[in-house]
Write an enzyme that holds these catalytic residues in place. Sequence first.
Site, PDB file in Angstrom:
ATOM      1  N   ARG A   6      11.337  -1.206  12.282  1.00  0.00           N
ATOM      2  CA  ARG A   6      10.022  -1.370  12.909  1.00  0.00           C
ATOM      3  C   ARG A   6       9.976  -2.657  13.702  1.00  0.00           C
ATOM      4  O   ARG A   6      10.163  -3.735  13.154  1.00  0.00           O
ATOM      5  CB  ARG A   6       8.928  -1.393  11.829  1.00  0.00           C
ATOM      6  CG  ARG A   6       8.617  -0.039  11.273  1.00  0.00           C
ATOM      7  CD  ARG A   6       7.572  -0.106  10.183  1.00  0.00           C
ATOM      8  NE  ARG A   6       6.315  -0.739  10.600  1.00  0.00           N
ATOM      9  CZ  ARG A   6       5.221  -0.762   9.850  1.00  0.00           C
ATOM     10  NH1 ARG A   6       5.228  -0.182   8.663  1.00  0.00           N
ATOM     11  NH2 ARG A   6       4.128  -1.357  10.279  1.00  0.00           N
ATOM     12  N   ARG A  38      -0.810  -9.642  13.179  1.00  0.00           N
ATOM     13  CA  ARG A  38      -1.331  -8.546  12.348  1.00  0.00           C
ATOM     14  C   ARG A  38      -2.182  -9.096  11.203  1.00  0.00           C
ATOM     15  O   ARG A  38      -3.205  -8.507  10.847  1.00  0.00           O
ATOM     16  CB  ARG A  38      -0.174  -7.694  11.803  1.00  0.00           C
ATOM     17  CG  ARG A  38       0.485  -6.856  12.896  1.00  0.00           C
ATOM     18  CD  ARG A  38       1.854  -6.340  12.483  1.00  0.00           C
ATOM     19  NE  ARG A  38       1.811  -5.370  11.419  1.00  0.00           N
ATOM     20  CZ  ARG A  38       2.860  -5.037  10.672  1.00  0.00           C
ATOM     21  NH1 ARG A  38       4.046  -5.604  10.889  1.00  0.00           N
ATOM     22  NH2 ARG A  38       2.752  -4.138   9.742  1.00  0.00           N
ATOM     23  N   LYS A  44       0.826  -1.214   0.000  1.00  0.00           N
ATOM     24  CA  LYS A  44       0.000   0.000   0.000  1.00  0.00           C
ATOM     25  C   LYS A  44       0.861   1.265   0.000  1.00  0.00           C
ATOM     26  O   LYS A  44       0.636   2.178  -0.779  1.00  0.00           O
ATOM     27  CB  LYS A  44      -0.933   0.037   1.229  1.00  0.00           C
ATOM     28  CG  LYS A  44      -1.897  -1.139   1.313  1.00  0.00           C
ATOM     29  CD  LYS A  44      -2.888  -0.966   2.463  1.00  0.00           C
ATOM     30  CE  LYS A  44      -2.268  -1.016   3.853  1.00  0.00           C
ATOM     31  NZ  LYS A  44      -1.711  -2.313   4.239  1.00  0.00           N
ATOM     32  N   ARG A  77      -9.635   0.643   9.119  1.00  0.00           N
ATOM     33  CA  ARG A  77      -9.287  -0.744   9.425  1.00  0.00           C
ATOM     34  C   ARG A  77     -10.382  -1.453  10.198  1.00  0.00           C
ATOM     35  O   ARG A  77     -10.229  -2.633  10.527  1.00  0.00           O
ATOM     36  CB  ARG A  77      -8.013  -0.771  10.274  1.00  0.00           C
ATOM     37  CG  ARG A  77      -6.726  -1.092   9.481  1.00  0.00           C
ATOM     38  CD  ARG A  77      -5.572  -0.920  10.435  1.00  0.00           C
ATOM     39  NE  ARG A  77      -4.393  -1.654  10.126  1.00  0.00           N
ATOM     40  CZ  ARG A  77      -3.297  -1.116   9.585  1.00  0.00           C
ATOM     41  NH1 ARG A  77      -3.284   0.148   9.215  1.00  0.00           N
ATOM     42  NH2 ARG A  77      -2.220  -1.848   9.417  1.00  0.00           N
ATOM     43  N   ARG A 114      11.476  -6.581   5.200  1.00  0.00           N
ATOM     44  CA  ARG A 114      11.401  -5.145   5.476  1.00  0.00           C
ATOM     45  C   ARG A 114      11.927  -4.845   6.880  1.00  0.00           C
ATOM     46  O   ARG A 114      12.573  -3.823   7.112  1.00  0.00           O
ATOM     47  CB  ARG A 114       9.936  -4.685   5.338  1.00  0.00           C
ATOM     48  CG  ARG A 114       9.745  -3.187   5.521  1.00  0.00           C
ATOM     49  CD  ARG A 114       8.351  -2.733   5.134  1.00  0.00           C
ATOM     50  NE  ARG A 114       7.376  -2.965   6.175  1.00  0.00           N
ATOM     51  CZ  ARG A 114       6.074  -2.694   6.067  1.00  0.00           C
ATOM     52  NH1 ARG A 114       5.587  -2.210   4.942  1.00  0.00           N
ATOM     53  NH2 ARG A 114       5.247  -2.911   7.061  1.00  0.00           N
TER      54      ARG A 114
HETATM   55  P1  AMP Z   1       0.746   0.145   9.157  1.00  0.00           P
HETATM   56  O1  AMP Z   1       1.956   0.976   8.959  1.00  0.00           O
HETATM   57  O2  AMP Z   1      -0.451   0.637   8.369  1.00  0.00           O
HETATM   58  O3  AMP Z   1       0.983  -1.324   8.951  1.00  0.00           O
HETATM   59  O4  AMP Z   1       0.316   0.322  10.691  1.00  0.00           O
HETATM   60  C1  AMP Z   1       1.164  -0.084  11.738  1.00  0.00           C
HETATM   61  C2  AMP Z   1       0.360  -0.281  13.000  1.00  0.00           C
HETATM   62  O5  AMP Z   1      -0.252   0.968  13.389  1.00  0.00           O
HETATM   63  C3  AMP Z   1      -0.800  -1.268  12.891  1.00  0.00           C
HETATM   64  O6  AMP Z   1      -0.385  -2.616  13.073  1.00  0.00           O
HETATM   65  C4  AMP Z   1      -1.703  -0.790  14.024  1.00  0.00           C
HETATM   66  O7  AMP Z   1      -1.203  -1.188  15.292  1.00  0.00           O
HETATM   67  C5  AMP Z   1      -1.546   0.726  13.936  1.00  0.00           C
HETATM   68  N1  AMP Z   1      -2.545   1.306  13.021  1.00  0.00           N
HETATM   69  C6  AMP Z   1      -2.320   1.898  11.814  1.00  0.00           C
HETATM   70  N2  AMP Z   1      -3.464   2.303  11.256  1.00  0.00           N
HETATM   71  C7  AMP Z   1      -4.455   1.946  12.110  1.00  0.00           C
HETATM   72  C8  AMP Z   1      -5.878   2.057  12.081  1.00  0.00           C
HETATM   73  N3  AMP Z   1      -6.510   2.608  11.039  1.00  0.00           N
HETATM   74  N4  AMP Z   1      -6.567   1.579  13.156  1.00  0.00           N
HETATM   75  C9  AMP Z   1      -5.935   1.045  14.219  1.00  0.00           C
HETATM   76  N5  AMP Z   1      -4.609   0.873  14.297  1.00  0.00           N
HETATM   77  C10 AMP Z   1      -3.871   1.318  13.256  1.00  0.00           C
END
Ligand code: AMP
Length: 191
Positions: A134, A146, A14, A89, A128
């Site tokens: 991370r 996740r 994404k 989400r 990654r």
């Molecule tokens: P991402 O970079 O999108 O994979 O997000 C990393 C982490 O941030 C996720 O595993 C969640 O813990 C948190 N996170 C990101 N976006 C959301 C969302 N829309 N709702 C809840 N938690 C989020």
Amino acid sequence: MINLILFGPPGSGKGTQAKNLVRRYELLHISTGDLFRYEMGNDTPLGLKAKSYIEKGQLVPDEVTIGMLKNKVDANPKVKGYIFDGFPRTVPQAEALDKLLKGKGQEVTALLALDVDDEEIVTRLLERGKTSGRKDDSNESTIRNRIEVYKSETTPVFDYYAKSDKSQMIKGLGLIPTIAKRLYRVIDKLK
Ligand code: AMP
């Protein structure tokens, strides 16, 4: 205005594809994951709240996430549209987004879901994790958590927008430019 939700499991590409789309369509990219990492990097109260959830591979509570997203959208009113990446989400997040956009006379144009299988995701995220720094990318059980959270809490968002014919699945395997072209083909028809 064109408002896209770039959807798909963690590691589906994404963020990478959003960068291409921003250039081509001049949209504002809003990644809630990036916003949380910025807050965590600055040790803000919001960052500290989010950290424990993120490091376990859990979702940050809706009210925290929705509040942060609203602030970002409200702070950037003069744009040609938004690319939402990693948001919504959950179905309550989708409902909140619809309400927010409706208040601005706008709506979600389409949800584009990148389709990538579980084993490919685990491989990509572990890779990654070697360079991203991370924590949630470097531990296989967090990654698998996740993926499970995505399946149970996030895939209903695809069905939510499918009800108004806005959801589309796009093959997420292949070269980055090939996947970008698949997205362009769909988005060019939306305009
Ligand atoms: P991402 O970079 O999108 O994979 O997000 C990393 C982490 O941030 C996720 O595993 C969640 O813990 C948190 N996170 C990101 N976006 C959301 C969302 N829309 N709702 C809840 N938690 C989020």
